[in-house]
Design an enzyme around this catalytic site. Structure first.
Site, PDB file in Angstrom:
ATOM      1  N   ASP A   1       0.820  -1.214   0.000  1.00  0.00           N
ATOM      2  CA  ASP A   1       0.000   0.000   0.000  1.00  0.00           C
ATOM      3  C   ASP A   1       0.857   1.269   0.000  1.00  0.00           C
ATOM      4  OD1 ASP A   1       0.806  -0.892   2.622  1.00  0.00           O
ATOM      5  OD2 ASP A   1      -0.365   0.769   3.434  1.00  0.00           O
ATOM      6  N   GLU A   2       0.255   2.309  -0.465  1.00  0.00           N
ATOM      7  CA  GLU A   2       0.796   3.678  -0.336  1.00  0.00           C
ATOM      8  C   GLU A   2       2.280   3.792  -0.671  1.00  0.00           C
ATOM      9  OE1 GLU A   2      -2.051   5.392   3.212  1.00  0.00           O
ATOM     10  OE2 GLU A   2      -0.379   4.133   3.817  1.00  0.00           O
ATOM     11  N   SER A   3       2.698   3.116  -1.732  1.00  0.00           N
ATOM     12  CA  SER A   3       4.105   3.222  -2.147  1.00  0.00           C
ATOM     13  C   SER A   3       4.253   4.422  -3.062  1.00  0.00           C
ATOM     14  CB  SER A   3       4.534   1.942  -2.870  1.00  0.00           C
ATOM     15  OG  SER A   3       5.084   1.036  -1.967  1.00  0.00           O
TER      16      SER A   3
END
Ligand code: TNX
Length: 529
Positions: A333-335
């Site tokens: 997530d949220e890279s």
């Protein structure tokens, strides 16, 4: 008749009256407050009473079934003060006992279902598989007076309404996540968390082991991860990590409660703690500073260095070897600082490494951007379109919509703990939704199950954990277990209200939402008098 004679006669008559009333007391099993609500309940109108001679009988001598009997006895002994020995037997026991067997109907009950039959004489827990018996125990707990949950001896009577319950889950994956990366929680806290989710028939404990703020498990081949990466947490306090022995203890404790542990190593983002521990994991070869804030999306493993994949292989290999469950969560997530052209091949390689170590991948919904094996699972938290992309690749989904299931979301604008980026989530909004109807194009056949995550940026101790988790978690557990046709907010909130005394006796620090008509034992005495 003299006055004293009269008093004696009246006293005996009153005793007789009380006794015969108790004998004829009319009960209604269908009116009991159970969460999750069972598939079917039939009442037969009288009651069973546990007494000081009661025992728990196990059909056969399986160690596993004896373990379930002992688990039940451990709950009942402190409050009832009864010995409740756990014995093996080859036939149904005599009156006044509890009987546990594996003679339940395989077709009807499946792997996790149970049949709980209460007569005036006997309580019988039947299932086809041991997990079902464990869930029957959880139901039985809720049928006893709330004070059964107390750790100190209480006054009886310990009566249960008679009838039959047939019950089995709607979804196979019913979980909760605890983020130990942002704040660290020790083994005892984790065990309590597991006990609390087990009480509502959840079967997965997802343990978020790494994040920007902390690396929480010993990796023998990369020792600085825990030494350096485990040394701090949000706010800068001294934190810690689990040794692999600690982790095995957690896994074992969960397994005894029919709970599968899913370890998460978030990657390629949310990795600052690792990047601070080993300079070579950074593209520029320079170690990052430890991070104790709560921003997200600023860190990434160096996706084009071979050492990154050696690192993954070692970490995944060591933890997969001590994880009996089938899943390995790779985050994803949220890279935000990993370019998409690097992110996609990275996820594909991570998946390959997870497979090499014999596990299936779970990842947050963003992993659907990569080419996935159809056996991989996307956990939808933010974007339905990512979920749809995963389904189109043949993958199943776990639903964790942030505005419904995120246990770190504040209840309302007055809640001191938690965040509210997704929504304020009161009890009704976390309960009133149907997974199979939440997203267009995603039906029940695509959904493996439901999970409620607790992120801990703002949560520092067990009391705070409980305040955010209760009472929303029982509602999520019901969504995962009970058929949609039986779920209804108006009746749910009444059932939940009757858990006040149970939560008190379990020492749970719950949020007493004004939406719920809470009833404590003393209130119910008042109304019945
Ligand atoms: C989003 S959900 C995150 C977490 C945060 C959480 C706070 C997800 C996959 N990522 O990193 O802790 O929001 O609510």
């Amino acid at each position: 008749m003299r006055n004293t004679d009269f008093r004696i006669v009246a006293f005996i008559a009153a005793l007789f009256f009380k006794f015969s009333c108790a004998e004829k007391e009319i009960t209604d099993l269908t009116k009991e407050s159970l969460i999750p609500i069972p598939v079917s309940v039939t009442a037969t109108g009288s009651s069973f009473e546990l007494n000081e001679n009661s025992a728990i009988y196990i059909s056969g001598d399986s160690e596993e079934l004896i373990g379930i009997g002992e688990y039940l006895a451990d709950i009942l002994r402190p409050s009832t003060g009864y010995n409740l020995p756990v014995n093996s037997t080859s036939q149904a026991p005599s009156s006044g006992n509890i009987y546990i067997n594996l003679e339940g109907d395989e077709v009807l009950l499946g792997n996790e279902g149970y049949d709980l039959t209460i007569t005036e004489d006997l309580i019988t827990l039947s299932a086809d598989q041991p997990a079902g018996l464990f869930y029957a125990v959880q139901t039985l707990r809720q049928l006893l007076p709330a004070k059964v949950e107390n750790n100190g001896k209480q006054e009886g009577p310990w009566k249960i309404s008679t009838g039959n319950i047939i019950d089995y889950p709607n979804y196979t994956y019913r979980g909760s996540m605890l983020d130990v990366g942002r704040h660290f929680f020790g083994v005892e806290d984790v065990k309590r968390y597991i006990d609390l989710i087990a009480a509502f028939k959840m079967n997965v404990f997802h343990l978020g082991l790494t994040n920007d703020q902390g690396w929480r498990i010993e990796i023998k081949s990369w020792p600085k991860l825990a030494e350096i990466g485990g040394s701090t947490e949000v706010g800068g306090g001294e934190a810690g990590f689990y040794t692999q022995e600690d982790y095995k203890e957690i896994v074992q404790y969960a397994a005894e409660r029919y709970i599968t542990v899913v370890p998460e190593f978030d990657m390629p983002g949310h990795t600052n703690a690792a990047l601070a521990s080993y300079p070579e994991l950074n593209c520029d070869g320079k170690a990052r500073d430890l991070y104790t804030g709560i921003e997200v999306g600023f860190s990434t493993l160096c996706t084009d260095k071979e050492i990154t994949y050696e690192f993954l292989d070692d970490v995944i290999g060591e933890i997969a070897a001590i994880t009996p469950g089938p899943y390995f969560h790779i985050g994803g997530d949220e890279s935000h600082v990993t370019p998409m052209e690097d992110y996609k091949p990275f996820i594909a390689r991570a998946e390959e490494i997870v497979h090499k170590h014999g596990k299936s991948v779970i990842g947050w919904d963003e992993i659907a951007h990569a080419e996935l094996d159809p056996g991989s699972i996307a956990q939808v938290w933010a974007r339905a379109e990512n979920g749809k992309m995963a389904v189109d690749q043949g993958c199943k989904l776990i639903l964790s919509p942030a505005n419904k299931t995120y246990l770190d979301m504040q209840y309302d604008s007055t809640t001191q703990l938690g965040l509210h980026w997704a929504a304020y989530v009161e009890i009704d909004s976390s309960y009133i939704w149907d997974p199979a109807k939440l997203y267009p194009g995603i039906g029940k056949e695509n959904i493996l199950g439901i999970e409620a995550p607790l992120w801990t940026e703002t949560i520092t101790n067990m009391e705070e954990i409980e305040y955010m988790v209760f009472p929303r978690l029982p509602g999520i557990a019901e969504i995962a277990w009970s058929p949609a046709s039986l779920r209804d907010w108006e009746t749910y909130k009444v059932r939940l209200g009757k858990f006040a005394s149970r939560f008190d006796n379990m020492d749970i620090n719950y949020y007493a939402s004004k939406q719920i008509p809470w009833v404590t034992d003393s209130d119910s005495l008042k109304t019945s008098n």
